[in-house]
Enzyme design. Sequence first.
Site, mmCIF file in Angstrom:
data_model
loop_
_atom_site.group_PDB
_atom_site.id
_atom_site.type_symbol
_atom_site.label_atom_id
_atom_site.label_comp_id
_atom_site.label_asym_id
_atom_site.label_seq_id
_atom_site.Cartn_x
_atom_site.Cartn_y
_atom_site.Cartn_z
ATOM 1 N N LYS A 249 -20.019 -108.060 78.989
ATOM 2 C CA LYS A 249 -19.077 -107.208 79.736
ATOM 3 C C LYS A 249 -18.742 -107.900 81.041
ATOM 4 C CE LYS A 249 -17.260 -103.017 79.310
ATOM 5 N NZ LYS A 249 -17.047 -102.287 78.058
HETATM 6 N N1 GLU Z 1 -13.935 -102.271 76.102
HETATM 7 C C1 GLU Z 1 -14.088 -101.754 74.780
HETATM 8 C C2 GLU Z 1 -15.473 -101.163 74.586
HETATM 9 O O1 GLU Z 1 -16.132 -100.785 75.533
HETATM 10 C C3 GLU Z 1 -13.713 -102.772 73.714
HETATM 11 C C4 GLU Z 1 -14.527 -104.023 73.706
HETATM 12 C C5 GLU Z 1 -13.995 -105.095 72.752
HETATM 13 O O2 GLU Z 1 -13.099 -104.814 71.989
HETATM 14 O O3 GLU Z 1 -14.533 -106.204 72.804
HETATM 15 O O4 GLU Z 1 -15.926 -100.974 73.487
#
Ligand code: GLU
Length: 428
Positions: free
Chosen positions: A118
């Site tokens: 993240k």
């Molecule tokens: N930000 C989204 C989540 O928290 C998608 C993450 C992604 O597709 O890599 O799941």
Amino acid sequence: MSTTGTATLSQELVDEFNPFLAMAKRFEIAADYLGLDPGLREVLRTPNRELSVAVPVLMDDKTLKVFTGYRVQHNFVLGPCKGGIRFAPDVNLDEVRALSAWMTWKCSVVGLPFGGGKGGVICDPREMSQGELERLTRRYTASIMDILGPDRDVPAPDMNTNAQTMAWIMDTYSMHVRSTQTAVVTGKPLALGGSLGRHEATGRGVMISAREALKRLGRRAEDTKVVVQGSGNVGGIGALLMHREGYTITSLSDMYGAIHNPKGLDVPKVLEYLAENKKLTGFPDAEAVPNEVQLELPCDVLIPAATENTITSKNVAKIQAKLIVEGANGPTSFPADRVLDERGVMVVPDILANAGGVTVSYFEWVQDRMGYFWTEEVVNSRLEQIMVKSFDQVDETAKKHNTSLRIASYIRAIGRVAEAYKLRGAFA
Ligand code: GLU
């Protein structure tokens, strides 16, 4: 633990709101069920790599401003790290750490060949021009690009980032490596190797999770009233898809407040109004309700799809829903979980309920690497299969261990990563 004395009480509240602790507490419970030894627990709990970068940006008024950015790679035992990048004023390292760990468990619980990562940048995108956001995104990308790549770490949109942000990241990365690398990010525009169905995928996954949970509760869409906290990519689209399936959406919200109509909102009209006015307040055919009150409205299903820690020890007693489907990451605090459990409220946890987004991100990455693109029907039916199968497996695990869907999701997710880790072994 003693609960007397203000020092202890305030520490409890601090702990309650710390998302990494919230993740770690659920992790320990699941690790106990799995009988994991202390060494393996430590390996799986600890983020593998944390990068913090200073990001200088030339603002429109020609001043230079330095922003702080993070990228945390929690775990890559199952494959490249995967997870979004958020832009927000309250981004902090503990939050990004927790979100990266949640991505590890999320990818694992739905069976994707990804680890978790993240990123975040501390900034207020509402105060910035498109040009400033582009320069911030490109410089942040350049600063973290040593650890990015289609086989290493693949970002995606999250709070306040979107397909355009991903296009800038893809271009910046590609210009540095001297070749177009569409698979370095997902959630891109269709014209740059994005996938059909990706934009709606998280909301669609939330809708599927709600439907599967309601089947277990013996309820039909037509008799079900739903309150949705949020109205963006997850809440807004989730509400729209559920409205189309015949559910009655009685409330939606944004950062300024909520709107409520016990007879049901015309969701397409609400979203049109929001697109035009940039806020929900003032929407005709609904009463305005403060955000804190919205979660306590009478309803059958509550979908928190805004941010972390919205259902906590402060308001959990007043929540009336029989089912909670977590569209956001980490909306329910650990102490609130216990209360909901005791009251028999079913909670479909974030790592399962909102996994539709990363599942279609996986499809996008696969399509980019193949250079062959699928129809929307193929994307949606494969998403449906994965969501339903994962829900069934988690439900089975919950029954087997007589535990909540949340702990069952963690048991399955951690079990899979632990097995892969044991097979790979510690590199020495
Ligand atoms: N930000 C989204 C989540 O928290 C998608 C993450 C992604 O597709 O890599 O799941």
